[in-house]
Write a protein that holds these residues in place. Structure first.
Motif, PDB file in Angstrom:
ATOM      1  N   ASP A  63       0.998  -0.936   0.068  1.00 46.05           N
ATOM      2  CA  ASP A  63       0.004  -0.054   0.755  1.00 46.05           C
ATOM      3  C   ASP A  63       1.254   1.088   0.029  1.00 46.05           C
ATOM      4  O   ASP A  63       1.362   1.824   1.163  1.00 46.05           O
ATOM      5  N   ILE A  64       0.621   2.271  -1.447  1.00 49.70           N
ATOM      6  CA  ILE A  64       1.867   2.843  -0.945  1.00 49.70           C
ATOM      7  C   ILE A  64       1.384   4.348   0.132  1.00 49.70           C
ATOM      8  O   ILE A  64       2.402   5.166  -0.023  1.00 49.70           O
ATOM      9  N   ALA A  65      -0.157   3.804   0.666  1.00 52.28           N
ATOM     10  CA  ALA A  65       0.039   4.754   1.516  1.00 52.28           C
ATOM     11  C   ALA A  65       1.108   4.670   2.775  1.00 52.28           C
ATOM     12  O   ALA A  65       0.783   5.643   4.071  1.00 52.28           O
ATOM     13  N   ARG A  67       4.039   4.145   4.400  1.00 55.32           N
ATOM     14  CA  ARG A  67       5.052   4.592   4.419  1.00 55.32           C
ATOM     15  C   ARG A  67       6.196   3.817   5.155  1.00 55.32           C
ATOM     16  O   ARG A  67       7.697   3.626   4.030  1.00 55.32           O
ATOM     17  N   ASP A  68       6.060   2.746   6.019  1.00 55.39           N
ATOM     18  CA  ASP A  68       7.257   1.888   5.775  1.00 55.39           C
ATOM     19  C   ASP A  68       6.816   1.107   5.285  1.00 55.39           C
ATOM     20  O   ASP A  68       8.310   0.471   4.901  1.00 55.39           O
ATOM     21  N   ALA A  69       5.972   0.358   4.347  1.00 51.59           N
ATOM     22  CA  ALA A  69       6.320  -0.634   3.221  1.00 51.59           C
ATOM     23  C   ALA A  69       6.652  -0.304   2.510  1.00 51.59           C
ATOM     24  O   ALA A  69       7.668  -0.787   1.602  1.00 51.59           O
ATOM     25  N   LEU A  70       7.121   1.367   1.904  1.00 52.41           N
ATOM     26  CA  LEU A  70       6.943   1.552   0.727  1.00 52.41           C
ATOM     27  C   LEU A  70       8.418   2.018   0.947  1.00 52.41           C
ATOM     28  O   LEU A  70       9.265   1.117   0.288  1.00 52.41           O
ATOM     29  N   ALA A  71       8.781   2.217   2.109  1.00 49.56           N
ATOM     30  CA  ALA A  71      10.099   2.595   2.291  1.00 49.56           C
ATOM     31  C   ALA A  71      11.057   1.295   3.129  1.00 49.56           C
ATOM     32  O   ALA A  71      11.907   0.894   2.043  1.00 49.56           O
ATOM     33  N   ALA A  72      10.095  -0.021   2.808  1.00 51.76           N
ATOM     34  CA  ALA A  72      10.975  -1.445   2.278  1.00 51.76           C
ATOM     35  C   ALA A  72      11.215  -1.852   1.525  1.00 51.76           C
ATOM     36  O   ALA A  72      11.739  -2.349   0.907  1.00 51.76           O
ATOM     37  N   ALA A  73      10.187  -1.677   0.328  1.00 53.31           N
ATOM     38  CA  ALA A  73      10.097  -1.881  -0.859  1.00 53.31           C
ATOM     39  C   ALA A  73      11.075  -1.177  -1.810  1.00 53.31           C
ATOM     40  O   ALA A  73      12.077  -1.327  -2.051  1.00 53.31           O
ATOM     41  N   LEU A  74      11.295   0.264  -1.497  1.00 51.58           N
ATOM     42  CA  LEU A  74      12.780   0.674  -2.171  1.00 51.58           C
ATOM     43  C   LEU A  74      13.861   0.046  -1.371  1.00 51.58           C
ATOM     44  O   LEU A  74      14.868   0.169  -2.408  1.00 51.58           O
ATOM     45  N   ASP A  75      14.093   0.177  -0.399  1.00 52.56           N
ATOM     46  CA  ASP A  75      15.443  -0.389   0.302  1.00 52.56           C
ATOM     47  C   ASP A  75      15.335  -2.015   0.262  1.00 52.56           C
ATOM     48  O   ASP A  75      16.948  -1.542  -0.658  1.00 52.56           O
TER      49      ASP A  75
END
Length: 80
Positions: A63-65, A67-75
């Motif tokens: 869920d791009i909303a 923030r933690d999940a999005l940061a983990a995916a980018l990392d």
């Protein structure tokens, strides 16, 4: 506009120190840096691709909303 950005600790501390030493605010330093980067032309041939996460049906797995999940995916892709 008020916004939140996530910076690596070392970079944030270095920027705050530079701002203090030059008698400026952290915000003014960030504004100047953004203006400088935005005024420069993009180097030819460099296209930054967004990470692709999801199923073959294109249903995202994060869920791009969130923030933690999005940061983990980018990392995970080494983009941060």
């Amino acid at each position: 506009m008020r916004t939140t950005i996530n910076l690596p600790d070392g970079l944030a501390e270095e920027a705050k120190q530079k701002a203090r030493e030059s008698g400026r605010t952290f915000t003014s330093l960030v504004i100047e840096g953004l203006r400088q980067v935005l005024s420069e032309p993009d180097p030819p041939g460099i296209v930054e691709r967004l990470p692709a996460h999801g199923t073959p049906s294109q249903r995202p797995l994060i869920d791009i909303a969130d923030r933690d999940a999005l940061a983990a995916a980018l990392d995970a892709d080494g983009l941060r």
